[in-house]
Design a protein around this motif. Sequence first.
Motif, PDB file in Angstrom:
ATOM      1  N   TYR A  61      12.805  -2.783  17.656  1.00 36.37           N
ATOM      2  CA  TYR A  61      12.112  -1.703  16.945  1.00 36.37           C
ATOM      3  C   TYR A  61      12.867  -0.397  17.145  1.00 36.37           C
ATOM      4  N   ARG A  80       2.933   2.658  15.672  1.00 36.97           N
ATOM      5  CA  ARG A  80       2.581   2.051  14.387  1.00 36.97           C
ATOM      6  C   ARG A  80       3.864   1.644  13.651  1.00 36.97           C
ATOM      7  N   VAL A  81       3.919   0.368  13.226  1.00 34.69           N
ATOM      8  CA  VAL A  81       5.117  -0.121  12.538  1.00 34.69           C
ATOM      9  C   VAL A  81       5.000   0.256  11.061  1.00 34.69           C
ATOM     10  N   VAL A  82       5.951   1.090  10.594  1.00 34.50           N
ATOM     11  CA  VAL A  82       5.821   1.613   9.226  1.00 34.50           C
ATOM     12  C   VAL A  82       6.773   0.945   8.236  1.00 34.50           C
ATOM     13  N   ASP A  83       7.757   0.230   8.748  1.00 29.74           N
ATOM     14  CA  ASP A  83       8.705  -0.377   7.803  1.00 29.74           C
ATOM     15  C   ASP A  83       9.532  -1.441   8.524  1.00 29.74           C
ATOM     16  N   GLN A  84      10.426  -2.074   7.759  1.00 31.35           N
ATOM     17  CA  GLN A  84      11.299  -3.113   8.315  1.00 31.35           C
ATOM     18  C   GLN A  84      12.682  -2.957   7.670  1.00 31.35           C
ATOM     19  N   LYS A  99       5.641   6.473  15.520  1.00 26.15           N
ATOM     20  CA  LYS A  99       5.903   5.375  14.583  1.00 26.15           C
ATOM     21  C   LYS A  99       7.173   4.608  14.984  1.00 26.15           C
ATOM     22  N   ARG A 124       3.864  -7.641  19.121  1.00 31.98           N
ATOM     23  CA  ARG A 124       3.387  -7.154  17.826  1.00 31.98           C
ATOM     24  C   ARG A 124       1.916  -7.513  17.671  1.00 31.98           C
ATOM     25  N   ASP A 126      -0.545  -6.973  14.649  1.00 26.07           N
ATOM     26  CA  ASP A 126      -0.713  -6.481  13.267  1.00 26.07           C
ATOM     27  C   ASP A 126       0.278  -5.340  12.970  1.00 26.07           C
ATOM     28  N   GLU A 127      -0.285  -4.161  12.640  1.00 33.21           N
ATOM     29  CA  GLU A 127       0.575  -3.033  12.269  1.00 33.21           C
ATOM     30  C   GLU A 127       1.058  -2.249  13.488  1.00 33.21           C
ATOM     31  N   GLN A 128       0.592  -2.658  14.657  1.00 29.90           N
ATOM     32  CA  GLN A 128       0.958  -1.933  15.879  1.00 29.90           C
ATOM     33  C   GLN A 128       2.002  -2.745  16.656  1.00 29.90           C
TER      34      GLN A 128
END
Length: 403
Positions: A61, A80-84, A99, A124, A126-128
């Motif tokens: 990350y 918070r994971v905002v993209d990949q 983020k 990981r 979910d979104e976190q």
Amino acid sequence: MKPFGRLLDFDNALAIVLNAVVPVDTSESVPIKNLFGRVLAEDLRAIMSIPPFSRAAMDGYAVIAEDTFGAGRRSPKSLRVVDQIFAGDAPFVTTEKGKAVQIATGAPMPAGADAVVMVEETERVDEQVNIYKAVYPGANIGQAGEDIKQGEIILKQGTQFDAGKIGVLASQGFSEASVFRKPRVAIMPTGEEIAPAGQALKPGQIYDINSHTLAAVVGSNGGEPVKMPIAEDKPLKLRTAIEKALENDMVVISGGSSVGERDLMFSILEDLGKVLFHGIQVKPGKPTMFAVIDGKPVLGMPGYPTSCLINGHVLLAPAVRKMARLPVEAKRPAEAMLAQSVPGSVGRRQFLPVKLVAGQAWPLFKESGAITATAEADGYLDIPANIDILEKGETVRVFLFNG
Ligand SMILES: Nc1nc2c(c(=O)[nH]1)N[C@H]1C(S)=C(S)[C@@H](COP(=O)(O)OP(=O)(O)OC[C@H]3O[C@@H](n4cnc5c(N)ncnc54)[C@H](O)[C@@H]3O)O[C@H]1N2
Ligand code: MOO
């Protein structure tokens, strides 16, 4: 018949040969797939930095390092994971405080992020993503220009391409390079008794060995062997053949260098140019001669295959390397214990082929006409001219053929 007269010592003979050969000064463009072993003809500068962009060095990350400070096994930091981003993606996403961006090894770092947390140090949900280990700024990032900086000299003129240097060239997207032309070395076997492969032998004939062993020596020392037809021992034929061979940068002749009725080489070479020596205090290779014709070096090697090949290694190879602009081969001798006593050759320095077995050097010399001795040998002993006998059990230095 012409006797040798005074024999020259080997070091002087080598110096005369090296003094007479000149490095090639023309170049050619060669595709990258054929560059191994070639010599770069110009300094090469980087047209781009490598890596061209800062990139993730680990899968994980991309974060702002500060956001991870204080993270530990029992006190993870949650972002918070905002993209990949995958390798090959254009860098477009931005990371802000709090983020993270999931990132693959080799992918460009998103603006704002200054470190990568390895996936193994995260969980990981979910979104976190929970970060279990703090990272410092710059951690797990390959910085732009860290390997190569745009404009710097990456390869210098005279560099010989090996696998790593070919890789440096490839990093710039170059598909070819300008390298020095290989020196063309004409190889001319002589003798009525010598037949080329593929031709039935007449009585008294043998197949040509020397032009093939010499071609291997030339080729493995940066030269381009140019095989000439086998020349007959007739003055006019030899003369014409030598004149044709002189279209190349150097000529190596095998056979006819001794003092027999048909050993015409000395007088032909002297007639065409200047013989600088005939006869060296070495065993094998005593009849070796060297001439310069119209500025071109001409080396006359003994016909006997072992004599011819050993002198190919010690006399021809350094000359070809100089013409090809390769460094003098640093011969690293291996120490070994002599397995059998060896008589010296008083008055002649001896290059004796040996095989290395479990730290012992086994002498292999049979007679000058035998080719198998050099085929089995790992290297040679350099025995000075004033040695009467080298005793079994003595420590000797073996100069490796591929060392
Ligand atoms: N009276 C003397 N005779 C010889 C002397 C000497 O000092 N006095 N020196 C001997 C030494 S040492 C050597 S080495 C040989 C070298 O002779 P040449 O260079 O004149 O070579 P040739 O006579 O033409 O051939 C010798 C031997 O090698 C065979 N040969 C020749 N070319 C090839 C080839 N391309 N492939 C395979 N074999 C080859 C040839 O058939 C002969 O058997 O002279 C001693 N004599
Ligand atoms: O000098 Mo010769 O080459 O001993 O056989």
